[in-house]
Design a protein around this motif. Sequence first.
Motif, PDB file in Angstrom:
ATOM      1  N   ARG A  44      -5.999 -19.028   2.512  1.00  0.00           N
ATOM      2  CA  ARG A  44      -5.085 -17.899   2.645  1.00  0.00           C
ATOM      3  C   ARG A  44      -5.007 -17.169   1.313  1.00  0.00           C
ATOM      4  N   GLU A  45      -5.106 -15.845   1.366  1.00  0.00           N
ATOM      5  CA  GLU A  45      -5.096 -15.079   0.134  1.00  0.00           C
ATOM      6  C   GLU A  45      -4.026 -13.996   0.166  1.00  0.00           C
ATOM      7  N   PHE A  46      -3.528 -13.703  -1.010  1.00  0.00           N
ATOM      8  CA  PHE A  46      -2.486 -12.709  -1.201  1.00  0.00           C
ATOM      9  C   PHE A  46      -3.053 -11.311  -0.972  1.00  0.00           C
ATOM     10  N   VAL A  47      -2.271 -10.482  -0.265  1.00  0.00           N
ATOM     11  CA  VAL A  47      -2.640  -9.085  -0.060  1.00  0.00           C
ATOM     12  C   VAL A  47      -1.731  -8.171  -0.878  1.00  0.00           C
ATOM     13  N   GLY A  48      -0.431  -8.362  -0.748  1.00  0.00           N
ATOM     14  CA  GLY A  48       0.510  -7.532  -1.482  1.00  0.00           C
ATOM     15  C   GLY A  48       1.924  -7.992  -1.243  1.00  0.00           C
ATOM     16  N   VAL A  49       2.850  -7.472  -2.044  1.00  0.00           N
ATOM     17  CA  VAL A  49       4.258  -7.852  -1.957  1.00  0.00           C
ATOM     18  C   VAL A  49       5.112  -6.644  -2.294  1.00  0.00           C
ATOM     19  N   ILE A  50       6.312  -6.634  -1.712  1.00  0.00           N
ATOM     20  CA  ILE A  50       7.269  -5.572  -1.987  1.00  0.00           C
ATOM     21  C   ILE A  50       8.597  -6.198  -2.361  1.00  0.00           C
ATOM     22  N   SER A  51       9.285  -5.568  -3.294  1.00  0.00           N
ATOM     23  CA  SER A  51      10.552  -6.109  -3.783  1.00  0.00           C
ATOM     24  C   SER A  51      11.667  -5.900  -2.772  1.00  0.00           C
ATOM     25  N   TRP A  52      12.844  -6.456  -3.099  1.00  0.00           N
ATOM     26  CA  TRP A  52      13.962  -6.456  -2.160  1.00  0.00           C
ATOM     27  C   TRP A  52      14.309  -5.063  -1.630  1.00  0.00           C
ATOM     28  N   ALA A  53      14.428  -4.131  -2.553  1.00  0.00           N
ATOM     29  CA  ALA A  53      14.842  -2.789  -2.147  1.00  0.00           C
ATOM     30  C   ALA A  53      13.663  -1.864  -1.893  1.00  0.00           C
ATOM     31  N   GLY A  54      12.456  -2.389  -2.088  1.00  0.00           N
ATOM     32  CA  GLY A  54      11.274  -1.584  -1.827  1.00  0.00           C
ATOM     33  C   GLY A  54      10.825  -0.729  -2.988  1.00  0.00           C
ATOM     34  N   GLY A  55      11.465  -0.903  -4.139  1.00  0.00           N
ATOM     35  CA  GLY A  55      11.120  -0.048  -5.263  1.00  0.00           C
ATOM     36  C   GLY A  55       9.901  -0.477  -6.041  1.00  0.00           C
ATOM     37  N   SER A  56       9.419  -1.671  -5.767  1.00  0.00           N
ATOM     38  CA  SER A  56       8.286  -2.200  -6.512  1.00  0.00           C
ATOM     39  C   SER A  56       7.311  -2.885  -5.569  1.00  0.00           C
ATOM     40  N   THR A  57       6.048  -2.603  -5.766  1.00  0.00           N
ATOM     41  CA  THR A  57       5.001  -3.249  -4.979  1.00  0.00           C
ATOM     42  C   THR A  57       3.907  -3.757  -5.910  1.00  0.00           C
ATOM     43  N   SER A  58       3.182  -4.719  -5.427  1.00  0.00           N
ATOM     44  CA  SER A  58       2.054  -5.255  -6.161  1.00  0.00           C
ATOM     45  C   SER A  58       0.985  -5.647  -5.150  1.00  0.00           C
ATOM     46  N   TYR A  59      -0.278  -5.409  -5.513  1.00  0.00           N
ATOM     47  CA  TYR A  59      -1.361  -5.639  -4.567  1.00  0.00           C
ATOM     48  C   TYR A  59      -2.496  -6.436  -5.197  1.00  0.00           C
ATOM     49  N   ALA A  60      -3.192  -7.140  -4.347  1.00  0.00           N
ATOM     50  CA  ALA A  60      -4.438  -7.758  -4.770  1.00  0.00           C
ATOM     51  C   ALA A  60      -5.448  -6.655  -5.060  1.00  0.00           C
ATOM     52  N   ASP A  61      -6.406  -6.959  -5.905  1.00  0.00           N
ATOM     53  CA  ASP A  61      -7.411  -5.954  -6.244  1.00  0.00           C
ATOM     54  C   ASP A  61      -8.131  -5.440  -4.997  1.00  0.00           C
ATOM     55  N   SER A  62      -8.330  -6.307  -4.039  1.00  0.00           N
ATOM     56  CA  SER A  62      -9.047  -5.919  -2.825  1.00  0.00           C
ATOM     57  C   SER A  62      -8.270  -4.918  -1.977  1.00  0.00           C
ATOM     58  N   ALA A  63      -6.955  -4.839  -2.209  1.00  0.00           N
ATOM     59  CA  ALA A  63      -6.097  -3.964  -1.409  1.00  0.00           C
ATOM     60  C   ALA A  63      -5.691  -2.681  -2.143  1.00  0.00           C
ATOM     61  N   LYS A  64      -5.820  -2.679  -3.429  1.00  0.00           N
ATOM     62  CA  LYS A  64      -5.363  -1.526  -4.213  1.00  0.00           C
ATOM     63  C   LYS A  64      -6.079  -0.248  -3.789  1.00  0.00           C
ATOM     64  N   GLY A  65      -5.287   0.782  -3.590  1.00  0.00           N
ATOM     65  CA  GLY A  65      -5.846   2.075  -3.228  1.00  0.00           C
ATOM     66  C   GLY A  65      -6.129   2.256  -1.751  1.00  0.00           C
ATOM     67  N   ARG A  66      -6.070   1.167  -0.991  1.00  0.00           N
ATOM     68  CA  ARG A  66      -6.347   1.251   0.448  1.00  0.00           C
ATOM     69  C   ARG A  66      -5.155   0.818   1.293  1.00  0.00           C
ATOM     70  N   PHE A  67      -4.400  -0.142   0.797  1.00  0.00           N
ATOM     71  CA  PHE A  67      -3.283  -0.696   1.557  1.00  0.00           C
ATOM     72  C   PHE A  67      -1.966  -0.284   0.912  1.00  0.00           C
ATOM     73  N   ALA A  68      -0.929  -0.173   1.719  1.00  0.00           N
ATOM     74  CA  ALA A  68       0.399   0.151   1.203  1.00  0.00           C
ATOM     75  C   ALA A  68       1.460  -0.605   2.000  1.00  0.00           C
ATOM     76  N   ILE A  69       2.373  -1.235   1.273  1.00  0.00           N
ATOM     77  CA  ILE A  69       3.472  -1.971   1.896  1.00  0.00           C
ATOM     78  C   ILE A  69       4.741  -1.148   1.780  1.00  0.00           C
ATOM     79  N   SER A  70       5.500  -1.110   2.848  1.00  0.00           N
ATOM     80  CA  SER A  70       6.804  -0.457   2.848  1.00  0.00           C
ATOM     81  C   SER A  70       7.785  -1.337   3.620  1.00  0.00           C
ATOM     82  N   ARG A  71       9.061  -1.067   3.422  1.00  0.00           N
ATOM     83  CA  ARG A  71      10.057  -1.848   4.146  1.00  0.00           C
ATOM     84  C   ARG A  71      11.225  -0.960   4.513  1.00  0.00           C
ATOM     85  N   ASP A  72      11.887  -1.352   5.577  1.00  0.00           N
ATOM     86  CA  ASP A  72      13.100  -0.682   6.047  1.00  0.00           C
ATOM     87  C   ASP A  72      14.142  -1.767   6.220  1.00  0.00           C
TER      88      ASP A  72
END
Length: 121
Positions: A44-72
């Motif tokens: 299992r590999e990490f894709v990305g993560v988003i902070s509690w309020a959604g103000g911060s995200t971090s992505y694996a290199d394989s996902a950067k520029g192509r994937f986006a995480i959001s939350r409601d």
Amino acid sequence: VQLQASGGGLVQAGGSLRLSCVASGRTFSSYYMAWFRQAPGKEREFVGVISWAGGSTSYADSAKGRFAISRDNGKNKVHLQMNSLKPEDTAVYYCAAGRSGWNNPSTYNYWGQGTLVTVSS
């Protein structure tokens, strides 16, 4: 927290998919929400993560520029928008909730059941 992932399917290379994860429980907004994936025969590999309020995200290199995480947080949902998909993105995708926001799956307490994404060439 119980998590339910959805939105997987079959898509051609270059296409897009949007995965969703809905959480039960009142404490959703206090968790980092991450996406991981696991391809057949691989760890299992990490894709990305988003902070509690959604103000911060971090992505694996394989996902950067192509994937986006959001939350409601009002709807207890987190989404993974995947664009420019490649055959190597084929995997079961899992959403996870944790307190630390790290990329190590062992630091996440709660997991969804996974949704399969298949990208054809």
